[in-house]
Scaffold this active site. Structure first.
Site, short mmCIF file in Angstrom:
data_model
loop_
_atom_site.label_atom_id
_atom_site.label_comp_id
_atom_site.label_asym_id
_atom_site.label_seq_id
_atom_site.Cartn_x
_atom_site.Cartn_y
_atom_site.Cartn_z
N LYS A 49 0.84 -1.21 0.00
CA LYS A 49 0.00 0.00 0.00
C LYS A 49 0.87 1.26 0.00
CE LYS A 49 -4.17 -1.85 0.67
NZ LYS A 49 -5.04 -2.01 -0.50
N ASP A 73 -0.44 -0.76 -4.52
CA ASP A 73 -1.84 -0.30 -4.51
C ASP A 73 -1.93 1.08 -3.86
OD1 ASP A 73 -4.56 -0.02 -4.45
OD2 ASP A 73 -4.97 -1.85 -3.31
N GLU A 86 -1.86 -0.86 -8.89
CA GLU A 86 -3.30 -1.06 -8.64
C GLU A 86 -3.98 0.26 -8.27
OE1 GLU A 86 -4.29 -4.60 -6.45
OE2 GLU A 86 -6.02 -3.66 -5.50
N ASP A 93 -9.26 -1.60 -9.22
CA ASP A 93 -9.95 -2.22 -8.08
C ASP A 93 -11.22 -1.39 -7.80
OD1 ASP A 93 -10.88 -3.08 -5.63
OD2 ASP A 93 -8.98 -3.01 -4.59
N LYS A 110 -13.57 -7.38 -6.01
CA LYS A 110 -14.25 -7.56 -4.73
C LYS A 110 -15.62 -8.20 -4.96
CE LYS A 110 -10.91 -5.34 -2.62
NZ LYS A 110 -9.93 -5.68 -3.65
N TRP A 124 -7.52 -12.61 -1.38
CA TRP A 124 -7.18 -11.92 -0.13
C TRP A 124 -8.34 -12.11 0.83
CZ3 TRP A 124 -9.22 -8.26 3.14
CH2 TRP A 124 -8.35 -7.78 4.13
C1 0XW Z 1 -6.15 -5.51 0.20
N1 0XW Z 1 -7.59 -5.32 0.19
C2 0XW Z 1 -8.22 -6.46 -0.44
C3 0XW Z 1 -8.01 -5.20 1.64
C4 0XW Z 1 -8.61 -3.86 1.85
O1 0XW Z 1 -9.99 -3.96 1.78
C5 0XW Z 1 -8.12 -3.05 0.71
C6 0XW Z 1 -8.09 -4.04 -0.40
C7 0XW Z 1 -7.53 -3.50 -1.69
O2 0XW Z 1 -6.99 -4.23 -2.53
O3 0XW Z 1 -7.67 -2.31 -1.95
MG MG Z 2 -6.90 -2.59 -4.05
#
Ligand code: 0XW
Ligand code: MG
Length: 367
Positions: free
Chosen positions: A164, A193, A218, A241, A265, A320
């Site tokens: 991140k 990301d 990302e 995403d 997601k 994840w």
């Molecule tokens: C890594 N994740 C899947 C967990 C958090 O919800 C953020 C997310 C992402 O990829 O942004």
């Molecule tokens: Mg993401």
């Protein structure tokens, strides 16, 4: 078999270690919504939706519960034999709000799997594997510390890392990417990301200052248009995403070639049925993707893993789940666990997990 009741439960999931920091927000305690759909013969299916706070994306916990309250009364008495009819019924009750419908979609598939005696992965087309890779996602942190965690997680077996960045100085972000690369090299695939947090200019700088490091970038910027503007100017592949707000957004990104892959997601897209459509769309253009959710316990983790098992492994970017950041399990008897960076796919009928009653508070709504 007809639906007799739908119960809604709230479960708080505090973040292990205190906080999870992303460019867009820092979260401490996530608010998950579980649904239990019961048919007239007493069989129950479970679903879950747990937005990672109200800022990461437009979805939020109270919104999920308000939407379920609109939809659920219209499902009581409906026959569970046709998933398509139930999806139509949900759309007749409420326009949009995919992330709330997702919990119900997952619960209905859990029910169908149990009734037919097959795991949910079979209902999604059939598993290609019985063990799927996961990935470790760091929080926005100091470069040295992030590199240390990254190396630890690779040593623990994770084949992929998501680092991140964003919401701070460019220098810190660039240093983090370099230090992680020095620490792990080719031993793990790397996604960087920014969770919508960069301007196009900052994304261009990071791309250039980390030119030789093979990562995928990302969701660097806020909108799909800003990300599209980077195409041809950055050298790193770009994944979307947060911009994959619904199936139409994915179709747009795939058909226009904006994205080289996706962090997907399940709940944002409307559940497993819709995710299976996206999986097949991505396959047409050989696009890699993950099967994640934003947060949640064993129910949503199981949902991600069943879908993950049906994705062509060469294009699969990992499932994840929030396990590394939450204490305990909603189903301690059959938990979804990461072992050596991978997750075993439940083989028993349905999702293969059921929240333990003693861990649940009384339902906050019953329809
Ligand atoms: C890594 N994740 C899947 C967990 C958090 O919800 C953020 C997310 C992402 O990829 O942004
Ligand atoms: Mg993401």
């Amino acid at each position: 078999m007809r639906i007799r009741s739908i119960k809604v439960y709230q479960m708080l999931l505090p973040v292990k270690g205190g906080a999870y920091r992303m460019a867009s927000d820092t979260v401490q305690n996530l608010d998950s919504t579980l649904v239990e759909v019961t048919t007239e013969d007493g069989l129950s299916g479970w679903g879950e939706t747990c937005p990672i706070g109200p800022v990461y994306q437009p979805q939020h916990a109270l919104g999920a519960r308000a939407a379920i309250a609109e939809i659920a009364p219209g499902l009581i008495g409906e026959n569970t034999a046709s998933m398509r009819r139930l999806a139509k019924r949900m759309d007749e009750r409420l326009n949009g709000h995919n992330y709330a419908k997702a919990a119900l979609d997952i619960a209905l598939l859990d029910l169908a799997g149990q009734r037919l005696g097959v795991p949910v992965s079979t209902l999604l087309g059939g598993a290609l594997t019985d063990r799927v890779p996961s990935y470790y996602s760091t929080t926005v942190g100091a470069p040295d510390e992030t590199a240390r965690i990254a190396a630890d997680k690779v040593n623990a077996g994770y084949p992929r890392l998501q680092i991140k960045i964003g919401g701070r100085d460019l220098e810190q972000d660039v240093a983090t990417v370099h230090k992680v690369w020095e620490a792990v090299g080719f031993r793990a695939r790397i996604a960087v990301d920014a969770n919508r947090g960069l301007t196009a200019a900052a994304a261009l700088h990071i791309d250039r200052l980390c030119q030789a490091i093979p990562f995928v970038f990302e969701q660097p910027c806020n909108t799909m248009e800003e990300v599209a503007g980077l195409k041809g100017r950055v050298t790193h592949p770009i994944y979307l995403d947060e911009s994959t707000e619904d199936l139409n957004a994915v179709l747009r990104a795939v058909s226009s070639g904006i994205a080289d892959g996706f962090g997907l997601k399940v709940t944002r897209l409307g559940g497993l049925t819709k995710m299976a459509t996206v999986r097949d769309l991505c396959a047409i253009r050989s696009l890699p993707h993950s099967c994640d959710d934003a947060w949640g316990g064993d129910v949503i983790a199981a949902a991600c893993v069943h879908l993950a098992a049906t994705v062509e492994p060469r294009r699969f970017e990992g499932a994840w789940i929030a396990q590394e950041y939450i204490e305990g399990h909603t189903d301690p008897a059959n938990p979804i666990v990461i072992e050596n960076g991978h997750i075993r796919v439940p083989q028993i009928p349905g999702l293969g997990v059921k929240p333990e009653r003693s861990q649940l508070n009384a339902p906050i709504a019953t329809f």
